[in-house]
Design a protein around this motif. Structure first.
Motif, PDB file in Angstrom:
ATOM      1  N   TRP A   1      60.875   5.867  55.490  1.00 14.48           N
ATOM      2  CA  TRP A   1      61.312   7.244  55.276  1.00 14.48           C
ATOM      3  C   TRP A   1      60.297   8.239  55.852  1.00 14.48           C
ATOM      4  O   TRP A   1      60.668   9.248  56.443  1.00 14.48           O
ATOM      5  N   VAL A   2      59.003   7.940  55.707  1.00 16.11           N
ATOM      6  CA  VAL A   2      57.965   8.804  56.284  1.00 16.11           C
ATOM      7  C   VAL A   2      58.095   8.832  57.805  1.00 16.11           C
ATOM      8  O   VAL A   2      58.023   9.903  58.422  1.00 16.11           O
ATOM      9  N   ALA A   3      58.298   7.670  58.417  1.00 14.10           N
ATOM     10  CA  ALA A   3      58.472   7.618  59.873  1.00 14.10           C
ATOM     11  C   ALA A   3      59.720   8.389  60.301  1.00 14.10           C
ATOM     12  O   ALA A   3      59.696   9.117  61.300  1.00 14.10           O
ATOM     13  N   LEU A   4      60.800   8.250  59.545  1.00 13.21           N
ATOM     14  CA  LEU A   4      62.019   8.986  59.857  1.00 13.21           C
ATOM     15  C   LEU A   4      61.793  10.492  59.736  1.00 13.21           C
ATOM     16  O   LEU A   4      62.273  11.268  60.563  1.00 13.21           O
ATOM     17  N   SER A   5      61.050  10.909  58.742  1.00 11.25           N
ATOM     18  CA  SER A   5      60.749  12.331  58.567  1.00 11.25           C
ATOM     19  C   SER A   5      59.954  12.862  59.752  1.00 11.25           C
ATOM     20  O   SER A   5      60.206  13.978  60.230  1.00 11.25           O
ATOM     21  N   LEU A   6      58.999  12.082  60.243  1.00 11.77           N
ATOM     22  CA  LEU A   6      58.223  12.514  61.411  1.00 11.77           C
ATOM     23  C   LEU A   6      59.098  12.610  62.650  1.00 11.77           C
ATOM     24  O   LEU A   6      58.921  13.519  63.473  1.00 11.77           O
ATOM     25  N   VAL A   7      60.057  11.707  62.808  1.00 13.90           N
ATOM     26  CA  VAL A   7      60.985  11.774  63.944  1.00 13.90           C
ATOM     27  C   VAL A   7      61.853  13.024  63.851  1.00 13.90           C
ATOM     28  O   VAL A   7      62.076  13.713  64.849  1.00 13.90           O
ATOM     29  N   VAL A   8      62.317  13.348  62.651  1.00 14.86           N
ATOM     30  CA  VAL A   8      63.129  14.553  62.469  1.00 14.86           C
ATOM     31  C   VAL A   8      62.298  15.801  62.778  1.00 14.86           C
ATOM     32  O   VAL A   8      62.758  16.710  63.469  1.00 14.86           O
ATOM     33  N   ILE A   9      61.071  15.841  62.304  1.00 13.90           N
ATOM     34  CA  ILE A   9      60.194  16.985  62.600  1.00 13.90           C
ATOM     35  C   ILE A   9      59.950  17.092  64.099  1.00 13.90           C
ATOM     36  O   ILE A   9      60.010  18.180  64.676  1.00 13.90           O
ATOM     37  N   PHE A  10      59.682  15.958  64.756  1.00 14.17           N
ATOM     38  CA  PHE A  10      59.482  15.966  66.206  1.00 14.17           C
ATOM     39  C   PHE A  10      60.725  16.473  66.930  1.00 14.17           C
ATOM     40  O   PHE A  10      60.635  17.261  67.863  1.00 14.17           O
ATOM     41  N   GLY A  11      61.902  16.022  66.489  1.00 14.47           N
ATOM     42  CA  GLY A  11      63.144  16.461  67.121  1.00 14.47           C
ATOM     43  C   GLY A  11      63.366  17.953  66.983  1.00 14.47           C
ATOM     44  O   GLY A  11      63.789  18.619  67.926  1.00 14.47           O
ATOM     45  N   ILE A  12      63.052  18.488  65.824  1.00 16.85           N
ATOM     46  CA  ILE A  12      63.239  19.924  65.604  1.00 16.85           C
ATOM     47  C   ILE A  12      62.220  20.734  66.393  1.00 16.85           C
ATOM     48  O   ILE A  12      62.552  21.734  67.025  1.00 16.85           O
ATOM     49  N   VAL A  13      60.974  20.305  66.392  1.00 18.75           N
ATOM     50  CA  VAL A  13      59.923  21.048  67.095  1.00 18.75           C
ATOM     51  C   VAL A  13      60.115  20.978  68.605  1.00 18.75           C
ATOM     52  O   VAL A  13      59.931  21.974  69.304  1.00 18.75           O
ATOM     53  N   SER A  14      60.484  19.829  69.132  1.00 19.10           N
ATOM     54  CA  SER A  14      60.638  19.712  70.568  1.00 19.10           C
ATOM     55  C   SER A  14      61.995  20.205  71.060  1.00 19.10           C
ATOM     56  O   SER A  14      62.169  20.431  72.248  1.00 19.10           O
ATOM     57  N   GLY A  15      62.946  20.366  70.170  1.00 16.21           N
ATOM     58  CA  GLY A  15      64.276  20.828  70.578  1.00 16.21           C
ATOM     59  C   GLY A  15      64.453  22.314  70.361  1.00 16.21           C
ATOM     60  O   GLY A  15      64.098  23.128  71.220  1.00 16.21           O
ATOM     61  N   PRO A  16      64.974  22.711  69.188  1.00 17.20           N
ATOM     62  CA  PRO A  16      65.286  24.125  68.948  1.00 17.20           C
ATOM     63  C   PRO A  16      64.061  25.037  68.920  1.00 17.20           C
ATOM     64  O   PRO A  16      64.150  26.187  69.292  1.00 17.20           O
ATOM     65  N   LEU A  17      62.919  24.524  68.499  1.00 16.46           N
ATOM     66  CA  LEU A  17      61.737  25.380  68.410  1.00 16.46           C
ATOM     67  C   LEU A  17      60.885  25.352  69.678  1.00 16.46           C
ATOM     68  O   LEU A  17      59.854  25.996  69.731  1.00 16.46           O
ATOM     69  N   ASN A  18      61.301  24.621  70.680  1.00 17.96           N
ATOM     70  CA  ASN A  18      60.504  24.496  71.887  1.00 17.96           C
ATOM     71  C   ASN A  18      60.408  25.815  72.652  1.00 17.96           C
ATOM     72  O   ASN A  18      59.397  26.079  73.308  1.00 17.96           O
ATOM     73  N   PHE A  19      61.415  26.650  72.575  1.00 20.00           N
ATOM     74  CA  PHE A  19      61.394  27.907  73.314  1.00 20.00           C
ATOM     75  C   PHE A  19      60.579  28.986  72.610  1.00 20.00           C
ATOM     76  O   PHE A  19      60.334  30.041  73.179  1.00 20.00           O
ATOM     77  N   LEU A  20      60.155  28.753  71.391  1.00 20.72           N
ATOM     78  CA  LEU A  20      59.362  29.745  70.671  1.00 20.72           C
ATOM     79  C   LEU A  20      57.877  29.560  71.014  1.00 20.72           C
ATOM     80  O   LEU A  20      57.134  28.901  70.322  1.00 20.72           O
ATOM     81  N   THR A  21      57.471  30.133  72.103  1.00 18.10           N
ATOM     82  CA  THR A  21      56.067  30.027  72.506  1.00 18.10           C
ATOM     83  C   THR A  21      55.399  31.378  72.348  1.00 18.10           C
ATOM     84  O   THR A  21      56.025  32.435  72.455  1.00 18.10           O
ATOM     85  N   LEU A  22      54.152  31.329  72.050  1.00 16.36           N
ATOM     86  CA  LEU A  22      53.394  32.569  71.917  1.00 16.36           C
ATOM     87  C   LEU A  22      52.978  33.027  73.311  1.00 16.36           C
ATOM     88  O   LEU A  22      52.466  32.283  74.105  1.00 16.36           O
ATOM     89  N   GLY A  23      53.194  34.268  73.572  1.00 19.16           N
ATOM     90  CA  GLY A  23      52.784  34.730  74.903  1.00 19.16           C
ATOM     91  C   GLY A  23      53.265  36.064  75.122  1.00 19.16           C
ATOM     92  O   GLY A  23      53.361  36.963  75.609  1.00 19.16           O
TER      93      GLY A  23
END
Length: 81
Positions: free
Chosen positions: A59-81
């Motif tokens: 379950w911990v590994a699955l949670s990390l995969v879900v976090i990675f998917g969210i950060v690299s997908g929908p949140l990828n365009f939110l960059t500071l700059g």
């Protein structure tokens, strides 16, 4: 009953993993499946105490995969700059 719970955990984890990596990580179906997978994993951990440790780490590994998917997908365009 134990095999049914184990099969349900495996199927739910596989669906969540697939959706988080190759699907849409921002979808509500992913969140619903993640909650369902967590509840089934919790039920399996209560039912089979000897599998609780392995289920927890899966379950911990699955949670990390879900976090990675969210950060690299929908949140990828939110960059500071």
């Amino acid at each position: 009953m134990n095999r049914v719970l184990l099969a349900a955990v495996a199927a739910a984890f596989a669906y969540v993993f697939y959706t988080a990596i190759w699907g849409d990580p921002a979808s509500t179906s992913l969140i619903a499946a993640y909650v369902a997978a967590s509840l089934v994993a919790w039920a399996l951990s209560i039912r089979r105490k000897d599998w609780a440790g392995r289920v927890k780490w899966a379950w911990v590994a699955l949670s990390l995969v879900v976090i990675f998917g969210i950060v690299s997908g929908p949140l990828n365009f939110l960059t500071l700059g």
